[in-house]
Design a protein around this motif. Structure first.
Motif, mmCIF file in Angstrom:
data_model
loop_
_atom_site.group_PDB
_atom_site.id
_atom_site.type_symbol
_atom_site.label_atom_id
_atom_site.label_comp_id
_atom_site.label_asym_id
_atom_site.label_seq_id
_atom_site.Cartn_x
_atom_site.Cartn_y
_atom_site.Cartn_z
ATOM 1 N N SER A 76 48.606 53.836 -64.415
ATOM 2 C CA SER A 76 49.953 53.546 -64.761
ATOM 3 C C SER A 76 50.264 53.505 -66.323
ATOM 4 O O SER A 76 51.083 53.866 -66.794
ATOM 5 C CB SER A 76 50.581 52.517 -63.912
ATOM 6 O OG SER A 76 49.877 51.370 -64.201
ATOM 7 N N ARG A 80 52.507 55.801 -68.475
ATOM 8 C CA ARG A 80 53.733 55.383 -69.458
ATOM 9 C C ARG A 80 53.622 55.852 -70.794
ATOM 10 O O ARG A 80 54.533 56.007 -71.363
ATOM 11 C CB ARG A 80 53.649 53.795 -69.431
ATOM 12 C CG ARG A 80 54.163 53.250 -67.981
ATOM 13 C CD ARG A 80 54.613 51.888 -68.208
ATOM 14 N NE ARG A 80 54.990 51.324 -66.832
ATOM 15 C CZ ARG A 80 54.117 50.747 -66.056
ATOM 16 N NH1 ARG A 80 52.759 50.479 -66.336
ATOM 17 N NH2 ARG A 80 54.429 50.692 -64.653
ATOM 18 N N ALA A 83 54.712 59.044 -70.628
ATOM 19 C CA ALA A 83 56.346 59.090 -70.841
ATOM 20 C C ALA A 83 56.839 58.852 -72.173
ATOM 21 O O ALA A 83 57.843 59.409 -72.729
ATOM 22 C CB ALA A 83 56.676 57.861 -69.929
ATOM 23 N N HIS A 84 56.229 57.988 -72.953
ATOM 24 C CA HIS A 84 56.461 57.478 -74.348
ATOM 25 C C HIS A 84 56.410 58.924 -75.237
ATOM 26 O O HIS A 84 57.253 59.163 -75.875
ATOM 27 C CB HIS A 84 55.666 56.536 -74.660
ATOM 28 C CG HIS A 84 56.176 56.043 -76.309
ATOM 29 N ND1 HIS A 84 57.296 55.606 -76.530
ATOM 30 C CD2 HIS A 84 55.254 56.315 -77.097
ATOM 31 C CE1 HIS A 84 57.256 55.211 -77.729
ATOM 32 N NE2 HIS A 84 55.887 55.725 -78.199
ATOM 33 N N ASP A 365 61.685 59.777 -67.610
ATOM 34 C CA ASP A 365 62.064 58.575 -66.704
ATOM 35 C C ASP A 365 61.322 58.524 -65.328
ATOM 36 O O ASP A 365 60.745 57.675 -64.894
ATOM 37 C CB ASP A 365 63.528 58.536 -66.558
ATOM 38 C CG ASP A 365 64.504 58.112 -67.827
ATOM 39 O OD1 ASP A 365 63.931 57.718 -68.503
ATOM 40 O OD2 ASP A 365 65.691 58.365 -67.679
ATOM 41 N N ASP A 368 57.991 57.190 -65.799
ATOM 42 C CA ASP A 368 57.730 55.727 -65.975
ATOM 43 C C ASP A 368 58.161 55.256 -64.446
ATOM 44 O O ASP A 368 57.398 54.354 -64.122
ATOM 45 C CB ASP A 368 59.196 55.111 -66.677
ATOM 46 C CG ASP A 368 58.671 55.188 -68.426
ATOM 47 O OD1 ASP A 368 57.349 55.245 -68.495
ATOM 48 O OD2 ASP A 368 59.627 55.335 -69.054
ATOM 49 N N ALA A 371 54.700 55.589 -62.660
ATOM 50 C CA ALA A 371 53.819 54.568 -62.998
ATOM 51 C C ALA A 371 54.305 53.197 -62.441
ATOM 52 O O ALA A 371 53.526 52.358 -61.937
ATOM 53 C CB ALA A 371 54.005 54.187 -64.535
ATOM 54 N N ASP A 372 55.615 52.809 -62.266
ATOM 55 C CA ASP A 372 56.068 51.780 -61.513
ATOM 56 C C ASP A 372 55.559 51.755 -60.207
ATOM 57 O O ASP A 372 55.101 50.530 -59.518
ATOM 58 C CB ASP A 372 57.529 51.427 -61.791
ATOM 59 C CG ASP A 372 57.866 51.245 -63.197
ATOM 60 O OD1 ASP A 372 57.179 50.725 -64.039
ATOM 61 O OD2 ASP A 372 59.129 51.215 -63.450
#
Ligand code: HEM
Ligand code: SF4
Lengths: 562, 109
Positions: A76, A80, A83-84, A365, A368, A371-372
């Motif tokens: 994860s 992230r 995603a960044h 998004d 993310d 990942a969550d």
């Protein structure tokens, strides 16, 4: 480095300081090279091989960066970071590929050293995602989780990753080289469409053995790999692969890039002669230098985090009850899950193919969120599939309904895995500098046309694979229905192939007839599918109907609309 | 460079394109330099395009771009529009993301 596997990242290999130092030195080196290019000290011809060694292509609209996801496994934290990067340096999205990697389409050369540095911070990079070297080793997306698995292929995929990364002898092969490894009897890696395909299982005394396929591939000359040998013992895995690649490196053609793949060499020499050369090389090698002792394998295995699989005894019953009360969830469980080896768990496939969407595209998004969800529902572990989807490998059955609800909210719960909507498409002419035609709009129109989930389930298993040119990045030869973009005087046309398959019943699709203009292609395919629905026997799958009846029955539907 | 990109008829008109070195973005040779908008592009007759490409490639500004080549225009189109699908996508952005079309900026260099 701790060898307590419960504290390590689950499902992937834990880097140590040596790996990290190597990566940061590599980033610094590339930063320097970019600076020299920008200052004009390096010409484009000098710089191009250097950027390609770091996965940076120049595509149609911008630079494209291909990030390696070793055997499709990531954490994860890594998702992230991707995603960044998408948010900060791209246009808010990334693209999953059939080789289990992630591509960014709108990268600036200037930003690339910073991006590579961000990747390095989470133990990721773009090394050997391009160039004539051994590329990312791919593996089963359900590795270490699937109920039908005989052997976890990630350990050997990692061994091959370490062996092949910056291998001095194999950095300039005649052409790129792709290896896939499966530990299940159900081939989910297209083993026989790879330069080397490995199928692993336990042998004598439980020690792994490998069936070795060689010389498969798609592209201009699609060829099904041949079996080079059975029951290769684990201790000889590296030596034998080294012998194969060495023979290829010595004899593979370098005069013509279209004839440079190992498949051409195997065909030219004949399998027997090729095998003799490999065996001769193998016999000459000092096998002790290469021997994979059980202790070495155990050392690698120890650097993979193992998830503590504990589920309540009634997990199964909770799931069954939720399925009874929620038909939409029930459908999704039917299409988008895979049996786990542990009773209380299940593998969930997140479809990155929304109806009418771009196959494999995922927003920052959504990354993310995935990942969550991986953190809350799958021990922080994420897998990229060769179908351009994402898998959460170890979901507790009693928590699956909750997971699904969150996916629904994020448009990530399309119930189409293995069905018409689960289309593989390469970037095609919308992004790719080599393309002849666009792949994505055809995929979008088809998946919108067949959006009805009941219709999709009624049609049954059907793979539509689309490539924008003969390089076949979208695996069109292996699709039950394959679509290939061709250029006719600057206009887009599409050629259909039928009957291809990447699975155990591997086959190369046959060309149906003349290519169709862009605006007729989707209708023609819809008619073809309608024809199948009429001609099929009860519950017969498309591929079986096609094999029973042959191409002729479908030709009229495509070329002579009523 | 792919020959396909340089395919053009004897008559007709063309523009000159490249990718910008620093960010890879598509640019078109205008009267003032390289522009992100094809509408700014300088139009050449096909008889003079080869020498114009050569000139652009040797100019000092060529250092800021890569892969310079000529693009044939559609004689029947209203504005400056490439003849092939490929070059139209390069000029007007990926068809699957209208929001990514090149936008008007003052960025000519
Ligand atoms: C956009 C940049 C890309 C470029 C320039 C590119 C280039 C190529 C080329 C030149 C080949 C033919 C290789 C050969 O036969 O020797 C090829 C094959 C292939 N590419 Fe790509 N590709 C790109 C993107 C992708 C993507 C996005 C995927 C996954 C969706 C992909 C997966 C593959 C696969 C699976 C093959 C067939 C491999 C085989 O023949 O064994 N590529 N690519
Ligand atoms: S198949 Fe062709 S168009 Fe599609 S990504 Fe590969 S090289 Fe590009």
């Amino acid at each position: 480095m701790s060898t307590d596997t419960t504290t390590l990242p689950v499902g992937r290999y834990a880097y140590d300081q040596v790996d990290r130092t190597f990566l940061s030195q590599r980033v610094a080196q590339f930063r320097e090279q970019v600076a020299r290019r920008v200052a004009g000290d390096l010409s484009e011809d000098e710089f191009k091989p250097l950027r390609l060694m770091n996965g940076l292509y120049l595509q149609l609209h911008a630079y494209m960066l291909r990030v390696a996801v070793p055997y499709g496994m990531m954490g994860s934290d890594q998702m992230r970071a991707l995603a960044h990067i998408a948010r900060t340096y791209d246009r808010d999205y990334g693209h999953f590929t059939t080789r289990q990697n992630m591509q960014f389409n709108w990268i600036r050369l200037e930003d690339t050293p910073d991006i590579l540095e961000l990747l390095a911070r989470v133990d990721m990079h773009a090394i050997q995602t391009s160039g004539n070297c051994i590329r990312n080793v791919t593996c089963d997306e359900f590795a270490g989780a699937a109920a039908d698995e005989l052997l976890d292929p990630r350990i050997h995929a990692e061994i091959l990753r370490q062996w092949s990364t910056l291998h001095p002898e194999f950095s300039f092969l005649p052409r790129k080289f792709k290896i896939a490894i499966s530990g299940s009897p159900h081939d989910r890696v297209a083993a026989r469409f790879h330069d080397i395909g490995l199928v692993a299982r336990p042998g004598p005394q439980g020690r792994p053995v490998f069936d070795v396929f060689v010389g498969g591939g798609l592209g201009r000359t699609p060829i099904i790999g041949v079996k080079l040998r059975d029951n290769l013992p684990e201790e000889d895995l590296v030596a034998y692969l080294e012998a194969i690649v060495r023979v290829y490196n010595a004899y593979g053609r370098r005069d013509n890039m279209y004839k440079a793949r190992i498949k051409i060499l195997v065909q030219a020499l004949g399998v027997e002669a090729f095998r003799e050369k490999v065996d001769a090389e193998f016999a000459l090698m000092n096998r002790a230098d290469y021997r994979l002792d059980p202790a070495i394998v155990a050392g690698i295995r120890a650097r993979f985090g193992i998830p503590p699989l504990e589920a309540p005894a009634d997990a199964d019953r909770t799931l069954a009850a939720a399925r009874r009360t929620d038909p939409a969830f029930d459908r999704w469980v039917r299409t988008n899950t895979h049996p786990h080896r542990h009773e209380g768990f299940i593998c969930a496939v997140i479809s990155v193919k929304p109806d009418g969407g771009i196959p494999g595209d995922i927003t920052a998004d959504q990354m993310d969120l995935v990942a969550d969800l991986a953190d809350s529902h799958s021990f922080g572990e994420i897998r990229v599939t060769h179908m351009q989807n994402v898998v959460l490998g170890h979901v507790r059955k009693d928590q699956l309904h909750e997971l699904w609800q969150k996916l629904v909210a994020a448009r990530l719960a399309t119930p189409n895995i293995g069905l018409v909507g689960d289309i593989i498409a390469c970037p095609g002419l919308d992004y790719c500098a080599l393309a002849n035609a666009r792949s994505i709009p055809i995929a979008q129109k088809l998946s919108a046309r067949f959006a009805n989930p009941e219709l999709q389930e009624r049609i049954g298993p059907l793979n539509i694979n689309i490539s924008g040119c003969i390089n076949a990045c979208g695996h069109h030869h292996a699709g039950h229905i394959g679509i290939l973009g061709v250029d006719k005087r600057g206009q887009e046309f599409f050629q259909l192939t039928l009957g291809g398959s990447a699975g155990g019943d591997v086959a190369i699709g046959q060309i149906l007839g003349p290519a169709l203009p862009e605006d007729e292609t989707v209708d023609a395919i819809a008619r073809l599918i309608d024809t199948y629905l009429v001609l099929r026997h009860d519950n017969e799958q498309f591929l079986d109907t096609y094999r029973r009846l042959g191409a002729a029955s479908f030709k009229d539907a495509v070329y002579a609309p009523a | 460079m792919d020959v396909r990109n340089n395919r053009r008829d004897e008559t007709g008109a063309s523009v000159i394109t490249a990718n910008r070195l620093l960010d890879g973005r598509i640019v078109w040779l205008s009267a003032q330099g390289w522009s992100e908008l094809i509408s700014h592009a300088r139009v050449f007759g096909n008889s003079e395009i080869e020498s114009a490409i050569k000139q652009a490639s040797t100019a000092a500004a060529a250092r800021t771009v890569v892969g310079i080549y000529g693009v044939q225009l559609d004689p029947d189109a209203a504005g400056i529009t490439p003849l092939t699908v490929r070059e139209r996508i390069r000029a007007f952005g990926p068809t699957v993301h209208p929001d990514f079309a090149p936008v008007e900026t003052q960025d000519v260099h």
